[in-house]
Write a protein that holds these residues in place. Structure first.
Motif, short mmCIF file in Angstrom:
data_model
loop_
_atom_site.label_atom_id
_atom_site.label_comp_id
_atom_site.label_asym_id
_atom_site.label_seq_id
_atom_site.Cartn_x
_atom_site.Cartn_y
_atom_site.Cartn_z
N ALA A 86 20.54 -8.07 -21.32
CA ALA A 86 21.96 -8.00 -21.67
C ALA A 86 22.84 -8.33 -20.46
O ALA A 86 23.85 -9.02 -20.59
CB ALA A 86 22.30 -6.61 -22.21
N ALA A 87 22.45 -7.85 -19.29
CA ALA A 87 23.23 -8.13 -18.08
C ALA A 87 23.22 -9.62 -17.77
O ALA A 87 24.25 -10.22 -17.44
CB ALA A 87 22.69 -7.34 -16.91
N LEU A 88 22.05 -10.24 -17.86
CA LEU A 88 21.96 -11.68 -17.58
C LEU A 88 22.71 -12.49 -18.62
O LEU A 88 23.35 -13.50 -18.30
CB LEU A 88 20.50 -12.12 -17.51
CG LEU A 88 19.72 -11.60 -16.30
CD1 LEU A 88 18.26 -11.98 -16.41
CD2 LEU A 88 20.32 -12.11 -15.00
N THR A 142 30.04 -15.18 -18.93
CA THR A 142 31.15 -15.21 -17.98
C THR A 142 31.22 -16.57 -17.30
O THR A 142 32.29 -17.13 -17.14
CB THR A 142 30.96 -14.11 -16.91
OG1 THR A 142 30.86 -12.86 -17.57
CG2 THR A 142 32.11 -14.09 -15.94
N GLY A 143 30.07 -17.12 -16.92
CA GLY A 143 30.06 -18.44 -16.29
C GLY A 143 30.56 -19.52 -17.22
O GLY A 143 31.29 -20.42 -16.84
N ALA A 155 14.09 -3.70 -19.73
CA ALA A 155 14.09 -5.13 -20.06
C ALA A 155 15.30 -5.48 -20.92
O ALA A 155 15.93 -6.53 -20.73
CB ALA A 155 12.80 -5.50 -20.78
N VAL A 156 15.64 -4.61 -21.88
CA VAL A 156 16.80 -4.87 -22.74
C VAL A 156 18.08 -4.86 -21.92
O VAL A 156 18.94 -5.73 -22.07
CB VAL A 156 16.86 -3.82 -23.88
CG1 VAL A 156 18.19 -3.88 -24.60
CG2 VAL A 156 15.72 -4.03 -24.84
N ILE A 157 18.21 -3.91 -21.01
CA ILE A 157 19.41 -3.84 -20.16
C ILE A 157 19.51 -5.06 -19.25
O ILE A 157 20.58 -5.65 -19.10
CB ILE A 157 19.41 -2.52 -19.35
CG1 ILE A 157 19.62 -1.34 -20.30
CG2 ILE A 157 20.48 -2.54 -18.27
CD1 ILE A 157 19.44 0.01 -19.66
#
Length: 71
Positions: free
Chosen positions: A14-16, A22-23, A9-11
């Motif tokens: 962080a990815a989202l 970036t957007g 869930a943490v990963i």
């Protein structure tokens, strides 16, 4: 097993979050280029777009001035 789910869930979070940043950076860079808010029909065509004066807001569709108002 519980630790694996928390780590996953943490990963994922962080990815989202990274994608969101970036957007936002891309959107900021796009508006910082100084594109005019209103373009002429010929400017729209020269930028690779098509002036759509038949649509609400008279947008330039596609190309460099996509979404800008055509006047």
């Amino acid at each position: 097993m519980h630790i694996r789910r928390i780590l996953a869930a943490v990963i994922a979070t962080a990815a989202l979050a990274g994608l969101g940043l970036t957007g936002a950076a891309t959107a900021t860079a796009a508006t910082a280029t100084g594109a005019p808010s209103v373009v002429s029909p010929s400017e729209c065509r020269q930028g690779g777009g098509v002036p759509r004066i038949d649509l609400p807001g008279n947008p330039c569709k596609g190309g460099k001035y996509d979404g800008q108002e055509v006047d």
